[in-house]
Enzyme design. Sequence first.
Site, mmCIF file in Angstrom:
data_model
loop_
_atom_site.group_PDB
_atom_site.id
_atom_site.type_symbol
_atom_site.label_atom_id
_atom_site.label_comp_id
_atom_site.label_asym_id
_atom_site.label_seq_id
_atom_site.Cartn_x
_atom_site.Cartn_y
_atom_site.Cartn_z
ATOM 1 N N SER A 196 57.370 49.563 -11.946
ATOM 2 C CA SER A 196 56.914 49.245 -10.590
ATOM 3 C C SER A 196 55.946 50.299 -10.073
ATOM 4 C CB SER A 196 58.100 49.115 -9.635
ATOM 5 O OG SER A 196 58.820 50.325 -9.572
ATOM 6 N N CYS A 197 55.858 51.416 -10.770
ATOM 7 C CA CYS A 197 54.900 52.462 -10.393
ATOM 8 C C CYS A 197 53.474 51.952 -10.557
ATOM 9 C CB CYS A 197 55.071 53.694 -11.281
ATOM 10 S SG CYS A 197 56.595 54.591 -11.021
ATOM 11 N N VAL A 198 52.556 52.640 -9.901
ATOM 12 C CA VAL A 198 51.134 52.328 -10.025
ATOM 13 C C VAL A 198 50.395 53.580 -10.454
ATOM 14 C CG1 VAL A 198 49.051 51.837 -8.649
ATOM 15 C CG2 VAL A 198 51.056 50.380 -8.427
#
Length: 184
Positions: free
Chosen positions: A33-35
Amino acid sequence: MTIDASFRRVHVIQGEFKVSDDPDVVLSTILGSCVAACMRDPVAGVGGMNHFLLPGEANGSGGEATRYGVHLMELLINGLLKKGARRDRLEAKIIGGAKTIAGFSNVGEKNAEFAEQFLSDEGIRIVGKNTGGDVGRKLEYFPVSGRARQYPLSGNELQKTVALETAPARIVVPKPADTSIEFF
């Protein structure tokens, strides 16, 4: 372009950013879910990547702030400027933001929206974007050329990434200053 022995791999973990002007460097990370925002100045030949877990900014300070997008976006831009980039020439790619845990809020989508809004507000052109979905990604970014490659995560890699993203924050507490005096 294949990664061969001539490329030096530099891994960017959650809460970090890296900047390089070395054409033989490839920045890599693993995203759930990190960017990751990948930015470069094509004229100066310098680029970099960050990796953030949450959109917005921290209320606290220290180690907690490194999880947040505002903090890492500013650090990346400043790192590029220190290496000779000019703000008006910066271009960016946004990658990541998957919904890897069913039933949880979609923080990945919020991360991607934050990154896009931040870059728009700063006047930084977005030249590529691949966000969302339900599978994490392995990302390779060549900071000088601006090329980005991504691969879907396999089951084991995805489980490790989800575990990292759901782990409680590690807050780094600085050591107290040494107040002793030594006479000689």
